[in-house]
Motif scaffolding. Structure first.
Motif, PDB file in Angstrom:
ATOM      1  N   ILE A 295       0.969  -1.322   0.019  1.00  0.00           N
ATOM      2  CA  ILE A 295      -0.164   0.120  -0.027  1.00  0.00           C
ATOM      3  C   ILE A 295       0.962   0.888   0.108  1.00  0.00           C
ATOM      4  O   ILE A 295       0.638   2.228  -1.001  1.00  0.00           O
ATOM      5  N   GLY A 296       2.152   0.917   1.285  1.00  0.00           N
ATOM      6  CA  GLY A 296       2.497   2.625   0.862  1.00  0.00           C
ATOM      7  C   GLY A 296       1.892   4.087   1.307  1.00  0.00           C
ATOM      8  O   GLY A 296       1.901   4.747   1.312  1.00  0.00           O
ATOM      9  N   TYR A 297       1.581   2.972   2.805  1.00  0.00           N
ATOM     10  CA  TYR A 297       0.279   4.536   3.650  1.00  0.00           C
ATOM     11  C   TYR A 297       1.586   5.660   4.108  1.00  0.00           C
ATOM     12  O   TYR A 297       0.809   6.412   3.542  1.00  0.00           O
ATOM     13  N   GLY A 298       2.286   6.062   4.343  1.00  0.00           N
ATOM     14  CA  GLY A 298       3.490   6.698   4.489  1.00  0.00           C
ATOM     15  C   GLY A 298       4.960   7.258   3.917  1.00  0.00           C
ATOM     16  O   GLY A 298       5.440   5.792   3.862  1.00  0.00           O
ATOM     17  N   VAL A 299       4.902   7.953   3.369  1.00  0.00           N
ATOM     18  CA  VAL A 299       6.576   8.396   3.021  1.00  0.00           C
ATOM     19  C   VAL A 299       7.022   9.373   3.867  1.00  0.00           C
ATOM     20  O   VAL A 299       6.434  10.298   3.835  1.00  0.00           O
ATOM     21  N   ALA A 300       8.693   8.900   4.041  1.00  0.00           N
ATOM     22  CA  ALA A 300       9.076   9.766   4.134  1.00  0.00           C
ATOM     23  C   ALA A 300      11.387  10.223   3.775  1.00  0.00           C
ATOM     24  O   ALA A 300      11.370   8.917   3.170  1.00  0.00           O
TER      25      ALA A 300
END
Length: 430
Positions: free
Chosen positions: A35-40
């Motif tokens: 899914i890749g909910y969050g990226v930083a």
């Protein structure tokens, strides 16, 4: 490591005289995420390069710049999905500290066992390899967004924003206000008991995202977007103080929020909405787009070397033309009126955008984009290859946001100048 795909694309259109043609190259660095909910973006290994960190469904991974080798640092922290990640060097050792939000269960707003989780990930001693040790911290239900936030010289807190207030109706968002929590970072981060919390704000009864803005004092403030609008919360004299922004239109609700200095604020309205809007000093509210289907990500930064920020929006469900992806909005200063030109980025690269961040990954002076795709199961770097040219004016630095005390002094000076304009010098930056 997964297959990589590189596609070059330009965005031809009618441009202002000082606007170069935006050119980006899309590189898929992972085509196998869930899914890749969050990226930083942060330097994870201390080599001076910005790496990419992703909170996926059941894993937390980072991709090592420049070859994008994938490193797994956490797996199956909870029964339900991860949902957000914060990565930033908070102790000055050149390597990022990481926290993760998990147990994503937005329909459960009461039981903190069934909904919500916050973990600090303890880096392995003596190296970067292997899984990191999770330190489970206290939390509210429906944990949704988090960031490391500077509160002073060398001091940071982990700010965590739930989706709902405790006990809220998960469909309407009506009920109790969201308890935004700040976690004080202890000397011994490996012990959960050392992490104490304070309530940052209890005003909005449903939120979706927040922005961190730098103050002149060196601390940072929060702009929280939610069902009732935007809440601005500032660290003042050792505590958090908040107020509602009063610009017309914000009461329609805010899903995504990003800003560049104090000059421009970009929004997706409402939550998971179709509209991309900007607020700025020149023209107030301007609607850039009404066609997104579940707008879910924003960037608001100068990308083309002109000083004035551009806006990038990502959406995750097919629009009227059957597309998902990213759009770049460029202000046309040559038109003599408030006009923005829209460009679809990477039309040949599938991207059902779940999250989006910006950083200069190759240190060439141009800001790149990094996106995660929910239904497309990919992580994509959009390399900014725009020819800025030697004659392009250097980017105008954005003034940091004023503290409440500075704002009060500024207003007092303005009122004084109105009475006796010849006796006052202008405030720097006015």
């Amino acid at each position: 490591m997964s297959r990589m795909m590189v596609l070059a694309f330009a965005c031809p259109a009618v441009f202002a005289l000082d606007a170069p043609v935006p050119v980006f190259e899309a590189q898929v660095i992972d085509d196998g995420i869930k899914i890749g909910y969050g990226v930083a973006v942060a330097d994870m290994d201390g080599d001076g390069r910005s790496d990419v960190v992703v909170a996926d469904k059941s894993e937390v991974v980072w991709y090592q710049n420049p070859q994008w080798q994938k490193h797994l640092i956490a797996r199956q922290l909870t029964l339900m999905d991860n949902v957000c990640v914060a990565a930033r060097d908070i102790d000055g050792d050149g390597r990022a500290e990481v926290a993760v939000g998990a147990q994503w269960n937005p329909g459960e707003t009461v039981d903190e066992v069934k909904s919500g989780a916050v973990f600090y990930l303890q880096r392995p001693v003596g190296g970067d390899g292997g899984l990191w040790s999770p330190v489970k911290l206290t939390h509210e239900p429906t944990v949704h967004r988090m960031k490391w936030v500077r509160t002073g010289d060398g001091a940071f807190q982990l700010v965590v924003v739930p989706l709902h207030g405790r006990g809220n109706n998960p469909m309407t968002g009506e009920g109790a206000p969201v308890r935004v929590l700040a976690y004080e970072v202890p000397d011994d981060r490996s012990e959960a008991a050392g992490w104490t919390t304070t309530v940052v704000d209890e005003s909005l009864n449903k939120t979706h995202n927040f922005e961190v803005r730098k103050l002149r004092s060196g601390a940072e403030s929060l702009w929280i977007g939610g069902r009732q609008g935007v809440r601005q919360v500032t660290w003042v004299d050792g505590r958090w103080e908040g107020r509602m922004m009063e610009q017309p239109g914000l009461e329609e609700g805010v899903g995504e929020i990003r800003a560049a200095g104090t000059s421009i604020m970009a929004l997706v309205q409402p939550m998971h909405g179709s509209r991309v809007v900007v607020y700025h000093d020149d023209s107030g509210l301007v609607v850039l787009d009404k066609s997104l289907n579940q707008g879910h990500a924003l960037v608001c930064q100068p990308l083309l070397g002109r000083g004035f920020p551009e806006v990038v929006a990502g959406w995750r469900e097919p629009d009227a033309e059957g597309r998902t992806g990213l759009k770049l909005y460029v202000r046309d200063d040559a038109s003599g009126e408030e006009k923005w030109i829209t460009h679809v980025l990477g039309p040949d690269t599938p991207m059902a955008c779940e999250d989006l961040v910006a950083a200069d990954l190759d240190d060439d002076g141009r800001t790149d984009l990094i996106a995660s795709g929910r239904a497309t199961h990919n992580v994509v770097v959009y390399w900014n290859k725009t020819d800025l040219g030697p004659a392009v004016t250097a980017e105008r630095p954005s003034l940091p946001e004023l503290t409440p005390e500075e704002r009060t002094r500024l207003e007092e000076r303005r009122r004084s100048r109105e009475k006796s304009p010849a006796n006052e010098e202008p405030e720097a930056g006015e």
